[in-house]
Design an enzyme around this catalytic site. Structure first.
Site, short mmCIF file in Angstrom:
data_model
loop_
_atom_site.label_atom_id
_atom_site.label_comp_id
_atom_site.label_asym_id
_atom_site.label_seq_id
_atom_site.Cartn_x
_atom_site.Cartn_y
_atom_site.Cartn_z
CG HIS A 19 6.78 1.42 -4.65
ND1 HIS A 19 7.47 0.76 -5.73
CD2 HIS A 19 5.37 1.27 -5.21
CE1 HIS A 19 6.68 0.06 -6.55
NE2 HIS A 19 5.39 0.41 -6.13
CG HIS A 42 -4.54 1.22 -11.79
ND1 HIS A 42 -5.66 2.02 -11.06
CD2 HIS A 42 -5.37 1.47 -13.14
CE1 HIS A 42 -6.65 2.45 -12.09
NE2 HIS A 42 -6.26 2.27 -13.15
N GLY A 144 -10.16 -1.04 -11.72
CA GLY A 144 -10.22 -0.34 -10.45
C GLY A 144 -10.80 1.16 -10.14
CG ASP A 164 0.81 3.23 -9.94
OD1 ASP A 164 1.03 4.04 -10.86
OD2 ASP A 164 1.46 2.22 -9.61
#
Ligand SMILES: C[S@@+](CC[C@H](N)C(=O)[O-])C[C@H]1O[C@@H](n2cnc3c(N)ncnc32)[C@H](O)[C@@H]1O
Length: 280
Positions: A19, A42, A144, A164
Protein backbone atom coordinates in the site's frame (compact mmCIF):
# COMPACT_ATOMS: atom_id res chain seq x y z
CA UNK A 1 -13.02 -23.01 -4.34
CA UNK A 2 -11.54 -19.84 -2.93
CA UNK A 3 -10.29 -20.33 0.63
CA UNK A 4 -8.25 -17.13 0.94
CA UNK A 5 -9.89 -14.25 2.84
CA UNK A 6 -7.85 -11.07 3.02
CA UNK A 7 -9.59 -10.03 6.26
CA UNK A 8 -7.23 -12.41 8.13
CA UNK A 9 -4.21 -10.54 6.80
CA UNK A 10 -5.39 -6.92 6.51
CA UNK A 11 -2.77 -4.44 7.67
CA UNK A 12 0.06 -6.98 7.94
CA UNK A 13 3.65 -6.25 6.84
CA UNK A 14 2.82 -7.24 3.27
CA UNK A 15 -0.08 -4.76 3.10
CA UNK A 16 2.18 -2.03 4.47
CA UNK A 17 4.73 -2.49 1.68
CA UNK A 18 2.13 -2.95 -1.07
CA UNK A 19 0.00 0.00 0.00
CA UNK A 20 3.01 2.29 0.43
CA UNK A 21 3.96 1.59 -3.19
CA UNK A 22 0.35 1.96 -4.36
CA UNK A 23 0.06 5.31 -2.60
CA UNK A 24 3.22 6.71 -4.22
CA UNK A 25 2.21 5.45 -7.68
CA UNK A 26 -1.25 7.05 -7.50
CA UNK A 27 0.21 10.27 -6.09
CA UNK A 28 2.56 10.33 -9.05
CA UNK A 29 -0.38 9.77 -11.44
CA UNK A 30 -2.09 12.75 -9.76
CA UNK A 31 0.83 14.93 -10.80
CA UNK A 32 -0.75 15.48 -14.23
CA UNK A 33 -4.25 16.87 -14.77
CA UNK A 34 -5.18 14.27 -17.38
CA UNK A 35 -7.42 11.59 -15.82
CA UNK A 36 -6.24 8.01 -15.47
CA UNK A 37 -7.74 4.58 -14.89
CA UNK A 38 -6.74 2.43 -11.91
CA UNK A 39 -7.46 -1.29 -12.26
CA UNK A 40 -7.30 -3.57 -9.20
CA UNK A 41 -7.47 -7.14 -10.57
CA UNK A 42 -7.79 -8.72 -7.09
CA UNK A 43 -9.51 -6.04 -5.06
CA UNK A 44 -10.68 -7.87 -1.91
CA UNK A 45 -13.50 -6.40 0.19
CA UNK A 46 -12.27 -2.79 -0.02
CA UNK A 47 -11.77 -2.18 3.71
CA UNK A 48 -11.59 -4.36 6.82
CA UNK A 49 -12.70 -4.20 10.42
CA UNK A 50 -9.76 -4.86 12.73
CA UNK A 51 -12.18 -5.76 15.49
CA UNK A 52 -13.87 -8.42 13.41
CA UNK A 53 -13.31 -12.08 14.09
CA UNK A 54 -11.11 -12.53 11.02
CA UNK A 55 -8.57 -9.83 11.84
CA UNK A 56 -8.53 -10.71 15.54
CA UNK A 57 -8.01 -14.41 14.91
CA UNK A 58 -4.51 -13.96 13.58
CA UNK A 59 -3.79 -10.42 14.72
CA UNK A 60 -1.45 -9.91 11.78
CA UNK A 61 -2.07 -6.16 11.74
CA UNK A 62 -0.51 -5.94 15.20
CA UNK A 63 2.85 -6.91 13.70
CA UNK A 64 2.23 -4.66 10.70
CA UNK A 65 0.46 -1.32 10.52
CA UNK A 66 -0.21 -1.18 14.29
CA UNK A 67 3.54 -0.86 14.86
CA UNK A 68 3.51 2.35 12.80
CA UNK A 69 0.26 3.84 14.14
CA UNK A 70 1.69 5.49 17.26
CA UNK A 71 5.18 6.31 15.99
CA UNK A 72 6.23 9.94 15.90
CA UNK A 73 9.42 9.38 13.89
CA UNK A 74 7.93 8.07 10.64
CA UNK A 75 9.81 8.97 7.45
CA UNK A 76 7.81 11.10 4.95
CA UNK A 77 6.03 8.51 2.79
CA UNK A 78 5.13 6.25 5.73
CA UNK A 79 3.83 9.29 7.55
CA UNK A 80 1.51 10.03 4.60
CA UNK A 81 0.44 6.37 4.48
CA UNK A 82 -0.40 6.31 8.19
CA UNK A 83 -2.29 9.60 7.71
CA UNK A 84 -4.47 7.83 5.12
CA UNK A 85 -5.08 4.94 7.51
CA UNK A 86 -6.09 7.52 10.14
CA UNK A 87 -8.40 9.21 7.62
CA UNK A 88 -10.13 5.82 7.26
CA UNK A 89 -10.68 5.84 11.03
CA UNK A 90 -12.45 9.17 11.49
CA UNK A 91 -13.49 8.42 15.08
CA UNK A 92 -9.83 8.37 16.12
CA UNK A 93 -9.61 4.80 17.46
CA UNK A 94 -7.83 2.29 15.22
CA UNK A 95 -10.73 0.08 14.15
CA UNK A 96 -10.54 -0.32 10.38
CA UNK A 97 -7.89 -0.89 7.77
CA UNK A 98 -8.27 0.42 4.21
CA UNK A 99 -7.70 -2.15 1.49
CA UNK A 100 -6.33 -1.12 -1.89
CA UNK A 101 -9.75 0.10 -3.19
CA UNK A 102 -10.27 2.32 -0.12
CA UNK A 103 -6.75 3.74 -0.35
CA UNK A 104 -7.22 4.41 -4.06
CA UNK A 105 -10.57 6.04 -3.35
CA UNK A 106 -8.93 8.44 -0.87
CA UNK A 107 -6.18 9.34 -3.35
CA UNK A 108 -7.93 9.50 -6.72
CA UNK A 109 -9.66 12.54 -8.22
CA UNK A 110 -13.33 12.73 -9.29
CA UNK A 111 -12.36 12.55 -12.97
CA UNK A 112 -10.28 9.36 -12.60
CA UNK A 113 -11.70 5.88 -13.14
CA UNK A 114 -11.50 2.87 -10.84
CA UNK A 115 -12.12 -0.70 -12.08
CA UNK A 116 -12.26 -3.35 -9.35
CA UNK A 117 -12.40 -7.12 -9.85
CA UNK A 118 -13.16 -9.59 -7.06
CA UNK A 119 -14.03 -13.26 -7.44
CA UNK A 120 -15.07 -14.24 -3.92
CA UNK A 121 -18.85 -13.73 -3.61
CA UNK A 122 -18.78 -12.39 -0.05
CA UNK A 123 -15.91 -9.98 -0.61
CA UNK A 124 -17.45 -8.89 -3.89
CA UNK A 125 -20.76 -8.18 -2.14
CA UNK A 126 -19.04 -6.04 0.51
CA UNK A 127 -17.01 -4.20 -2.15
CA UNK A 128 -20.08 -3.60 -4.30
CA UNK A 129 -21.96 -2.15 -1.31
CA UNK A 130 -19.00 0.09 -0.49
CA UNK A 131 -17.96 1.39 -3.92
CA UNK A 132 -20.51 0.11 -6.45
CA UNK A 133 -22.29 3.46 -6.64
CA UNK A 134 -19.18 5.67 -6.31
CA UNK A 135 -18.55 8.13 -9.12
CA UNK A 136 -15.99 6.80 -11.60
CA UNK A 137 -15.92 3.33 -10.00
CA UNK A 138 -17.05 -0.01 -11.44
CA UNK A 139 -17.03 -3.15 -9.33
CA UNK A 140 -16.94 -6.45 -11.21
CA UNK A 141 -17.69 -9.92 -9.84
CA UNK A 142 -15.25 -11.88 -11.94
CA UNK A 143 -11.76 -13.06 -12.71
CA UNK A 144 -9.35 -10.11 -12.68
CA UNK A 145 -6.69 -11.82 -14.82
CA UNK A 146 -9.25 -12.23 -17.60
CA UNK A 147 -11.03 -8.95 -16.94
CA UNK A 148 -7.90 -6.80 -17.28
CA UNK A 149 -7.90 -7.30 -21.05
CA UNK A 150 -11.14 -5.37 -21.44
CA UNK A 151 -9.79 -2.40 -19.45
CA UNK A 152 -6.69 -1.70 -21.56
CA UNK A 153 -5.76 0.65 -22.99
CA UNK A 154 -7.69 3.28 -21.03
CA UNK A 155 -9.20 5.93 -23.29
CA UNK A 156 -6.99 8.61 -21.68
CA UNK A 157 -3.89 6.45 -22.32
CA UNK A 158 -2.96 6.86 -18.65
CA UNK A 159 -3.34 3.95 -16.27
CA UNK A 160 -2.06 2.04 -13.25
CA UNK A 161 -2.78 -1.61 -12.48
CA UNK A 162 -2.42 -3.53 -9.22
CA UNK A 163 -2.15 -7.30 -9.59
CA UNK A 164 -2.44 -8.73 -6.08
CA UNK A 165 -3.47 -12.39 -6.25
CA UNK A 166 -3.76 -14.71 -3.28
CA UNK A 167 -1.40 -17.29 -4.87
CA UNK A 168 -3.54 -20.17 -3.67
CA UNK A 169 -2.07 -23.28 -5.26
CA UNK A 170 0.52 -22.70 -7.98
CA UNK A 171 -1.54 -21.42 -10.89
CA UNK A 172 -1.43 -17.71 -10.04
CA UNK A 173 2.30 -17.33 -10.76
CA UNK A 174 1.89 -18.43 -14.37
CA UNK A 175 -1.29 -16.40 -14.71
CA UNK A 176 0.49 -13.23 -13.55
CA UNK A 177 3.05 -13.63 -16.33
CA UNK A 178 0.50 -14.46 -19.02
CA UNK A 179 -1.81 -11.64 -17.98
CA UNK A 180 1.02 -9.08 -17.96
CA UNK A 181 2.39 -10.21 -21.30
CA UNK A 182 -1.03 -9.58 -22.80
CA UNK A 183 -1.55 -6.31 -20.89
CA UNK A 184 1.79 -4.88 -22.04
CA UNK A 185 0.90 -5.62 -25.64
CA UNK A 186 -2.33 -3.69 -25.24
CA UNK A 187 -0.90 -0.86 -23.15
CA UNK A 188 2.90 -0.75 -22.95
CA UNK A 189 3.03 2.59 -21.11
CA UNK A 190 0.90 1.51 -18.12
CA UNK A 191 2.29 1.32 -14.59
CA UNK A 192 1.90 -2.27 -13.37
CA UNK A 193 2.37 -3.27 -9.71
CA UNK A 194 2.62 -6.98 -8.90
CA UNK A 195 2.64 -8.16 -5.30
CA UNK A 196 4.12 -11.59 -4.50
CA UNK A 197 4.73 -13.57 -1.29
CA UNK A 198 8.22 -14.50 -0.10
CA UNK A 199 7.61 -18.19 0.43
CA UNK A 200 9.72 -21.26 -0.20
CA UNK A 201 8.35 -22.09 -3.63
CA UNK A 202 10.32 -22.11 -6.84
CA UNK A 203 7.59 -20.10 -8.59
CA UNK A 204 7.80 -17.31 -6.00
CA UNK A 205 11.60 -17.17 -6.12
CA UNK A 206 11.61 -17.03 -9.93
CA UNK A 207 8.82 -14.50 -10.35
CA UNK A 208 10.93 -11.28 -10.19
CA UNK A 209 13.34 -12.57 -12.87
CA UNK A 210 10.46 -13.58 -15.09
CA UNK A 211 8.87 -10.16 -14.64
CA UNK A 212 12.13 -8.40 -15.52
CA UNK A 213 12.11 -10.16 -18.85
CA UNK A 214 8.69 -8.65 -19.61
CA UNK A 215 9.70 -5.07 -18.83
CA UNK A 216 12.20 -3.70 -21.36
CA UNK A 217 11.16 -0.11 -20.60
CA UNK A 218 12.13 -0.20 -16.93
CA UNK A 219 11.20 -1.83 -13.64
CA UNK A 220 11.65 -1.61 -9.88
CA UNK A 221 11.70 -4.48 -7.39
CA UNK A 222 11.30 -4.02 -3.64
CA UNK A 223 11.21 -6.84 -1.12
CA UNK A 224 10.80 -6.66 2.65
CA UNK A 225 11.73 -9.69 4.74
CA UNK A 226 10.50 -9.63 8.33
CA UNK A 227 10.45 -13.13 9.75
CA UNK A 228 12.05 -16.54 9.61
CA UNK A 229 10.11 -19.27 7.86
CA UNK A 230 9.14 -22.01 10.34
CA UNK A 231 11.38 -25.08 10.61
CA UNK A 232 9.52 -26.81 7.79
CA UNK A 233 10.22 -23.82 5.56
CA UNK A 234 6.61 -22.63 5.59
CA UNK A 235 5.21 -19.24 6.46
CA UNK A 236 5.34 -15.78 4.94
CA UNK A 237 8.89 -14.54 5.49
CA UNK A 238 8.10 -11.31 3.72
CA UNK A 239 6.85 -10.09 0.37
CA UNK A 240 7.81 -8.18 -2.71
CA UNK A 241 6.35 -5.68 -5.09
CA UNK A 242 7.53 -5.57 -8.68
CA UNK A 243 6.66 -2.42 -10.61
CA UNK A 244 6.82 -2.19 -14.40
CA UNK A 245 7.26 1.39 -15.70
CA UNK A 246 7.68 2.79 -12.15
CA UNK A 247 7.50 6.52 -11.44
CA UNK A 248 11.08 7.82 -11.50
CA UNK A 249 10.74 9.00 -7.88
CA UNK A 250 9.78 5.60 -6.46
CA UNK A 251 13.30 4.25 -5.98
CA UNK A 252 14.41 7.21 -3.84
CA UNK A 253 11.21 7.07 -1.80
CA UNK A 254 11.67 3.39 -1.00
CA UNK A 255 15.40 3.77 -0.34
CA UNK A 256 14.44 6.22 2.41
CA UNK A 257 11.58 4.14 3.87
CA UNK A 258 12.63 0.48 3.67
CA UNK A 259 15.41 0.63 6.31
CA UNK A 260 12.84 2.07 8.73
CA UNK A 261 10.38 -0.70 7.92
CA UNK A 262 13.07 -3.31 8.57
CA UNK A 263 13.78 -1.76 11.95
CA UNK A 264 10.15 -1.44 13.03
CA UNK A 265 8.54 -4.49 11.39
CA UNK A 266 11.50 -6.89 11.47
CA UNK A 267 10.91 -9.83 13.79
CA UNK A 268 14.41 -11.37 13.75
CA UNK A 269 18.04 -10.52 13.07
CA UNK A 270 17.81 -11.64 9.46
CA UNK A 271 15.13 -9.07 8.58
CA UNK A 272 16.12 -6.95 5.60
CA UNK A 273 15.18 -5.53 2.26
CA UNK A 274 16.05 -5.65 -1.42
CA UNK A 275 15.67 -2.63 -3.66
CA UNK A 276 16.66 -2.88 -7.26
CA UNK A 277 15.70 -1.19 -10.48
CA UNK A 278 16.42 -0.86 -14.14
CA UNK A 279 15.47 2.70 -15.08
CA UNK A 280 13.82 3.46 -18.42
C1 LIG B 1 -4.51 -10.39 -1.51
S1 LIG B 1 -6.25 -10.23 -1.66
C2 LIG B 1 -6.48 -8.62 -2.29
C3 LIG B 1 -6.17 -7.51 -1.37
C4 LIG B 1 -6.38 -6.12 -1.93
N1 LIG B 1 -5.78 -5.96 -3.24
C5 LIG B 1 -5.80 -5.10 -0.98
O1 LIG B 1 -4.61 -4.72 -1.14
O2 LIG B 1 -6.52 -4.63 -0.10
C6 LIG B 1 -6.62 -11.22 -3.07
C7 LIG B 1 -8.08 -11.22 -3.44
O3 LIG B 1 -8.23 -11.81 -4.73
C8 LIG B 1 -9.43 -12.55 -4.77
N2 LIG B 1 -9.29 -13.45 -5.93
C9 LIG B 1 -8.70 -14.67 -5.99
N3 LIG B 1 -8.62 -15.08 -7.28
C10 LIG B 1 -9.16 -14.08 -8.04
C11 LIG B 1 -9.31 -13.87 -9.44
N4 LIG B 1 -8.90 -14.80 -10.31
N5 LIG B 1 -9.86 -12.71 -9.86
C12 LIG B 1 -10.27 -11.76 -8.97
N6 LIG B 1 -10.14 -11.89 -7.64
C13 LIG B 1 -9.58 -13.03 -7.18
C14 LIG B 1 -9.52 -13.19 -3.41
O4 LIG B 1 -10.85 -13.53 -3.10
C15 LIG B 1 -8.96 -12.06 -2.52
O5 LIG B 1 -10.00 -11.25 -2.04
Amino acid sequence: MLAYRHAFHAGNHADVLKHLVLMRVLQHMNGKDKPYRFVDTHAGAGGYSLEGRYAQKKGEFELGVARLWERDDLPPALSEYVALVRQFNPEGAFEQYPGSPALARMLMRPTDQMRLFELHPTDHRILEAYLGAAKGAEVMHGDGFDGLKGQLPPSSRRGAVLIDPSYEGHGDYARVIACLRDALQRFAEGVYMVWYPQVQKVEAAELPRRLEALAPKGWLHARLTVQKPDNKGFGLAGSGVFVINPPYTLHDTLAAELPYLVEVLGQYDGAGFVLDQRPA
